[in-house]
Motif scaffolding. Structure first.
Motif, mmCIF file in Angstrom:
data_model
loop_
_atom_site.group_PDB
_atom_site.id
_atom_site.type_symbol
_atom_site.label_atom_id
_atom_site.label_comp_id
_atom_site.label_asym_id
_atom_site.label_seq_id
_atom_site.Cartn_x
_atom_site.Cartn_y
_atom_site.Cartn_z
ATOM 1 N N UNK A 293 15.976 -22.513 60.993
ATOM 2 C CA UNK A 293 15.449 -21.164 60.758
ATOM 3 C C UNK A 293 15.768 -20.721 59.327
ATOM 4 N N UNK A 294 14.900 -19.903 58.748
ATOM 5 C CA UNK A 294 15.081 -19.420 57.375
ATOM 6 C C UNK A 294 15.024 -17.894 57.340
ATOM 7 N N UNK A 295 15.337 -17.320 56.166
ATOM 8 C CA UNK A 295 15.236 -15.863 55.999
ATOM 9 C C UNK A 295 13.815 -15.390 56.270
ATOM 10 N N UNK A 296 12.850 -16.188 55.833
ATOM 11 C CA UNK A 296 11.453 -15.797 56.010
ATOM 12 C C UNK A 296 11.098 -15.695 57.486
ATOM 13 N N UNK A 297 11.650 -16.578 58.323
ATOM 14 C CA UNK A 297 11.413 -16.498 59.765
ATOM 15 C C UNK A 297 11.918 -15.173 60.319
#
Length: 644
Positions: free
Chosen positions: A332-336
């Motif tokens: 998972x990333x910040x954008x998610x």
């Protein structure tokens, strides 16, 4: 440490890199408009003080006249296009990108907080972007043209909509010329930071904070991830415009067959405060009039999510959920997280962030060993022969759990075996292990299969539709044919069921299912639930302060109640999550096949409002909006942690 400081303060300083990049650009262009300087020896006659001289200037050159023995000095005039340094417009940062400010990449440290290995580094998309651009003049020039084109589109849009930003845009050919002359792409050559690991090495440096010491052979990794950014420089006047244009161009950039995702980068610390403020002000107005309708990832966050507190919360969620295997080929990333939050009304985005920051991530390998040991020693006895096999087939989560419990099973003398294995005759107890008991229906169906029963065992037609699952066609459950001999042996054994989490009603429900439909005597089986979810632990629908003590679920509720104290916010969150969940779950099997009402499963199956997830699976009793895909209000819903 001195070398580390030199890299930060001098070698890779932003102004030094800007000057180097700009000088490189000018010297490259110099050859094109002064073609005589394509001859290497011509450069020897350029004076060091060239930057201070007005045009034209003279240089002395020697030539050998035919028939003479010695060269004769000759004064010639050169028309070189260099200007006084005072008159120049030195470029400033308009955009910065790399792992240090990427919203698209996953966390840049591993679970232990250590710097990544080379193999792990290669998986970071922004580093792959650097590699694609490094030394690739043709691609960089193409990107610069795309950025200029996008800058012109933004300028036209601002003029058409009569927005008050004319000081920052392209108004005429003079603006266009200045941008073209000063626009510079600077891709970091991180390899020059790499040092020979034999030069100096601190054996135990990995156990100390990175602020104090770092192995020399890890300096280049440190700068890749935390210090170096690639920069787009331009004349300071046009930085906000190029900021927006570069952001959009790089978002769309994909090298052919590279597998790179769309790129989103946080510019809060990458450019000056003035540039960032002006660019974001323009973006806010452009967003209002639809300029970013097809680029939702670039639309600014609500102010409530741009505070340092909220940014830290988002970072903590990325770190918290980084262990969960839920995204294809990446974590998972910040954008998610931002994509998920943007789907909600701005008035509850921060409370929703508080909600997801309280997700509890459990690892079966951490939770089960003590429970298994206790059951072995206290409930069954050390002298009894115990066997274990998955509650489902090799694709089921229970099968993966058992693979990671090999040491625990060996220490407790528990034999692992497969369906139809003859070894069952020598066993007295059979142990079934799974992460989540949920409604108990799946466990019932699997046990009916193991024991040789089919759906006719459930006589009531309505109950049959509610309880029976076609496991032969359900990937991940019982697919292998069960032999009669195996089923008969299983009926003779004492059974132990161990689940990591379950609702306070789940044990009684499963007990009744096993007695009624599997003909099991209650004295011959036992059910253990390690963490029990009670109704007063439900995060949103139960009252404040009503959580159970000494429970991970109560702890979650307690933490949430401390952060979200306004009941109207909680109620609004509850209403929205119920509405979203109802829409998403309509096409799931629990509604289409098992005839359950969607509104009864909108907040997790059976509306459990669970906030516990596992490193290898997402329980369906977790809030439906967090894991379920589908459509809501005719838009594709983006779940935070989708189930596989």
């Amino acid at each position: 440490m001195a070398r580390l400081s030199l890299y930060e303060k001098i070698y890779l300083h932003k102004k030094v890199r800007a000057a180097e990049s700009f000088l490189k650009k000018k010297l490259t262009e110099f050859v094109t408009y002064a073609p005589e300087y394509q001859q290497a020896h011509k450069w020897l006659y350029l004076p060091e003080s060239i930057i201070e001289e007005k045009l034209p200037f003279t240089i002395e050159k020697e030539e050998i006249v035919e028939g003479e023995l010695f060269p004769r000095p000759k004064t010639i005039q050169e028309n070189v296009k260099f200007s006084d340094i005072i008159e120049r417009k030195i470029p400033d940062r308009a955009f910065g990108f790399g792992p240090a400010n990427s919203k698209t990449d996953s966390a840049v440290k591993n679970e232990k907080g250590e710097l990544l290995s080379k193999n792990e580094l290669d998986k970071i998309h922004s580093i792959a972007l650097w590699k694609a651009l490094m030394g690739n003049t043709k691609t960089v020039e193409s990107l610069k043209k795309e950025i200029l084109k996008e800058a012109e589109n933004i300028s036209k849009y601002i003029l058409e909509k009569k927005l008050d930003f004319e000081d920052f845009i392209i108004n005429d050919d003079n603006d266009r010329t200045i941008i073209t002359e000063t626009l510079v792409f600077d891709i970091p050559n991180w390899e020059r930071v790499k040092l020979n690991p034999q030069t100096l090495y601190f054996k135990d440096a990995g156990f100390n904070t990175i602020n104090w010491t770092i192995p020399v052979d890890k300096i280049h990794t440190y700068y890749q991830l935390h210090r170096i950014l690639a920069y787009v420089y331009v004349n300071y006047k046009y930085c906000p415009l190029i900021y927006l244009a570069a952001e959009k161009v790089l978002y769309k950039y994909k090298e052919k067959d590279s597998g790179l995702s769309n790129f989103v980068f946080d510019q809060t610390q990458a450019v000056s405060g003035r540039v960032h403020k002006n660019a974001e002000k323009i973006k806010q107005e452009l967003s209002k009039i639809g300029y970013y309708d097809s680029y939702e990832d670039l639309i600014p966050l609500d102010d409530s999510l741009t505070t340092s507190f909220a940014i830290e919360k988002i970072d903590s969620v990325v770190k918290l959920l980084g262990r969960i295997e839920c995204r294809k080929n990446r974590n998972i990333s910040k954008l998610d997280v931002e994509r998920f939050l943007k789907q909600f009304d701005t008035t509850i985005q921060l409370p929703i962030l508080h909600l997801i920051s309280n997700i509890k991530v459990l690892s079966p390998e951490d939770e089960l060993p003590n429970a298994i040991k206790t059951i072995r020693e206290n409930d069954i006895g050390k002298d009894k022969k115990i066997g274990v096999f998955p509650l489902g087939d090799f694709m089921n989560s229970s099968s993966h759990i058992l693979k990671n419990l090999k040491d625990t099973l060996e220490e407790n003398n528990i034999t692992s075996f497969n369906v139809n294995d003859k070894i069952i005759k020598n066993l007295e107890y059979i142990l079934f292990v799974d992460d989540n008991i949920n409604t108990g229906i799946q466990c019932l169906n699997i046990m009916m299969k193991y024991l040789g029963y089919d759906k006719t065992k459930i006589a009531d037609e309505k109950k049959q539709k509610e309880l029976w699952m076609d496991l032969q066609n359900k990937k991940g459950d019982v697919q292998e044919g069960i032999e009669v001999e195996f089923s008969e042996e299983l009926k003779k054994k004492k059974l132990e069921f161990v689940f990591i989490v379950g609702h306070e009603t789940s044990k009684n429900e499963l007990t009744n299912y096993l007695k009624t439909y599997c003909d099991l005597n209650q004295s011959n089986f036992n059910i253990t639930i390690i963490h029990t979810l009670r109704d007063n632990d439900r995060i949103l629908s139960s009252g404040y302060g009503g959580y159970s003590e000494n429970s991970i679920f109560g702890d979650i509720k307690n933490n949430f109640d401390k952060n979200v104290t306004k009941r109207d916010e909680t109620q609004k969150m509850l209403n929205v999550l119920r509405e979203v969940g109802t829409a998403l779950v309509k096409k799931k099997n629990i509604v289409t096949k098992h005839k359950q009402k969607p509104e009864d499963n909108a907040l997790g199956y059976r509306n459990r409002e669970n906030l516990v997830v596992f490193t290898n699976s997402i329980p369906t009793m977790t809030y439906t909006a967090l894991w379920c895909d589908g459509k809501y209000n005719n838009k594709v819903w983006y779940p935070l942690i989708p189930r596989k």
